[in-house]
Design a protein around this motif. Structure first.
Motif, PDB file in Angstrom:
ATOM      1  N   TRP A  65       0.780  -1.239   0.024  1.00  9.28           N
ATOM      2  CA  TRP A  65      -0.035  -0.045  -0.040  1.00  9.28           C
ATOM      3  C   TRP A  65       0.981   1.240   0.085  1.00  9.28           C
ATOM      4  CZ3 TRP A  65      -4.628   0.565  -1.824  1.00  9.28           C
ATOM      5  CH2 TRP A  65      -5.363  -0.629  -1.419  1.00  9.28           C
ATOM      6  N   LEU A  66       2.089   1.123   0.715  1.00  9.21           N
ATOM      7  CA  LEU A  66       2.929   2.498   0.655  1.00  9.21           C
ATOM      8  C   LEU A  66       3.497   2.501  -0.768  1.00  9.21           C
ATOM      9  CD1 LEU A  66       5.018   1.951   4.068  1.00  9.21           C
ATOM     10  CD2 LEU A  66       3.448   3.649   3.276  1.00  9.21           C
ATOM     11  N   TRP A  67       3.677   1.721  -1.404  1.00  4.23           N
ATOM     12  CA  TRP A  67       4.093   1.745  -2.864  1.00  4.23           C
ATOM     13  C   TRP A  67       3.188   2.103  -3.754  1.00  4.23           C
ATOM     14  CZ3 TRP A  67       8.861   2.233  -4.795  1.00  4.23           C
ATOM     15  CH2 TRP A  67      10.005   1.609  -4.419  1.00  4.23           C
ATOM     16  N   LEU A  68       1.840   1.648  -3.643  1.00  6.08           N
ATOM     17  CA  LEU A  68       0.773   2.335  -4.284  1.00  6.08           C
ATOM     18  C   LEU A  68       0.537   3.756  -4.195  1.00  6.08           C
ATOM     19  CD1 LEU A  68      -1.414   1.508  -6.261  1.00  6.08           C
ATOM     20  CD2 LEU A  68      -3.079   1.022  -4.333  1.00  6.08           C
ATOM     21  N   THR A  69       0.715   4.149  -2.789  1.00  7.77           N
ATOM     22  CA  THR A  69       0.434   5.527  -2.623  1.00  7.77           C
ATOM     23  C   THR A  69       1.662   6.405  -3.162  1.00  7.77           C
ATOM     24  OG1 THR A  69      -0.463   5.119  -0.375  1.00  7.77           O
ATOM     25  CG2 THR A  69       0.390   7.145  -0.520  1.00  7.77           C
ATOM     26  N   PHE A  70       3.010   5.785  -3.164  1.00 10.32           N
ATOM     27  CA  PHE A  70       4.055   6.426  -3.768  1.00 10.32           C
ATOM     28  C   PHE A  70       3.812   6.773  -5.280  1.00 10.32           C
ATOM     29  CE2 PHE A  70       8.185   5.777  -5.872  1.00 10.32           C
ATOM     30  CZ  PHE A  70       8.787   7.139  -5.510  1.00 10.32           C
ATOM     31  N   PHE A  71       3.381   5.675  -5.969  1.00 10.63           N
ATOM     32  CA  PHE A  71       3.161   5.699  -7.317  1.00 10.63           C
ATOM     33  C   PHE A  71       1.927   6.747  -7.836  1.00 10.63           C
ATOM     34  CE2 PHE A  71       5.552   1.667  -7.791  1.00 10.63           C
ATOM     35  CZ  PHE A  71       6.629   2.045  -8.567  1.00 10.63           C
ATOM     36  N   VAL A  72       1.122   6.583  -6.932  1.00 12.53           N
ATOM     37  CA  VAL A  72      -0.316   7.634  -7.173  1.00 12.53           C
ATOM     38  C   VAL A  72       0.305   8.971  -7.100  1.00 12.53           C
ATOM     39  CG1 VAL A  72      -2.358   8.279  -6.653  1.00 12.53           C
ATOM     40  CG2 VAL A  72      -2.190   5.526  -7.063  1.00 12.53           C
ATOM     41  N   LEU A  73       0.952   9.299  -6.179  1.00 12.94           N
ATOM     42  CA  LEU A  73       1.383  10.673  -5.622  1.00 12.94           C
ATOM     43  C   LEU A  73       2.242  11.107  -6.641  1.00 12.94           C
ATOM     44  CD1 LEU A  73       1.477  10.682  -1.680  1.00 12.94           C
ATOM     45  CD2 LEU A  73      -0.283  11.720  -3.160  1.00 12.94           C
ATOM     46  N   GLY A  74       3.343  10.154  -7.139  1.00 11.72           N
ATOM     47  CA  GLY A  74       4.183  10.575  -8.125  1.00 11.72           C
ATOM     48  C   GLY A  74       3.576  10.724  -9.556  1.00 11.72           C
ATOM     49  N   LEU A  75       2.659   9.856  -9.872  1.00 11.49           N
ATOM     50  CA  LEU A  75       1.604  10.156 -11.116  1.00 11.49           C
ATOM     51  C   LEU A  75       1.151  11.653 -11.151  1.00 11.49           C
ATOM     52  CD1 LEU A  75       0.914   8.909 -13.897  1.00 11.49           C
ATOM     53  CD2 LEU A  75      -1.019   8.013 -12.755  1.00 11.49           C
ATOM     54  N   LEU A  76       0.456  11.913  -9.761  1.00  5.65           N
ATOM     55  CA  LEU A  76      -0.167  13.255  -9.748  1.00  5.65           C
ATOM     56  C   LEU A  76       0.750  14.511  -9.678  1.00  5.65           C
ATOM     57  CD1 LEU A  76      -2.829  12.379  -6.944  1.00  5.65           C
ATOM     58  CD2 LEU A  76      -3.324  12.745  -9.228  1.00  5.65           C
ATOM     59  N   ALA A  77       1.943  14.152  -9.026  1.00  2.22           N
ATOM     60  CA  ALA A  77       2.797  15.435  -9.242  1.00  2.22           C
ATOM     61  C   ALA A  77       3.429  15.653 -10.588  1.00  2.22           C
ATOM     62  CB  ALA A  77       4.011  14.840  -8.373  1.00  2.22           C
ATOM     63  N   TYR A  78       3.465  14.373 -11.604  1.00  3.01           N
ATOM     64  CA  TYR A  78       3.918  14.431 -12.894  1.00  3.01           C
ATOM     65  C   TYR A  78       2.875  15.152 -13.689  1.00  3.01           C
ATOM     66  CZ  TYR A  78       5.461  12.822 -17.384  1.00  3.01           C
ATOM     67  OH  TYR A  78       5.728  12.808 -18.776  1.00  3.01           O
TER      68      TYR A  78
END
Length: 83
Positions: A65-78
């Motif tokens: 779940w931490l990795w999923l959160t990291f990827f979603v936040l990274g995608l939103l930032a991108y």
């Protein structure tokens, strides 16, 4: 006599699936498999099949779940940068 009944109890073994789920969750791109296997393994351990390793399965779920959160936040930032 008491030691004879204690030794006749089946020994619990470490769940290999829990370890595999933990390793898969720790590897960034394979976290969906680790997350799925962590939930599956934790449910099987909770049924009482003579294995232990619930902590590894729970850690795999948390890391996934931490990795999923990291990827979603990274995608939103991108996407925010592109707009």
């Amino acid at each position: 006599m008491a030691s004879a009944t204690a030794s006749s109890a089946p020994a619990k073994r470490l769940s290999v699936n829990a370890i595999i789920a933990f390793v898969l969750s720790a590897i960034g791109l394979l976290f969906p498999f680790g997350l799925w296997l962590g939930y599956r393994t934790r449910a099987r351990i909770d049924k009482g099949n003579g294995e232990y390793g619930r902590e590894f399965a729970t850690a795999a779920i948390i890391i996934g779940w931490l990795w999923l959160t990291f990827f979603v936040l990274g995608l939103l930032a991108y996407l925010w940068i592109l707009i």
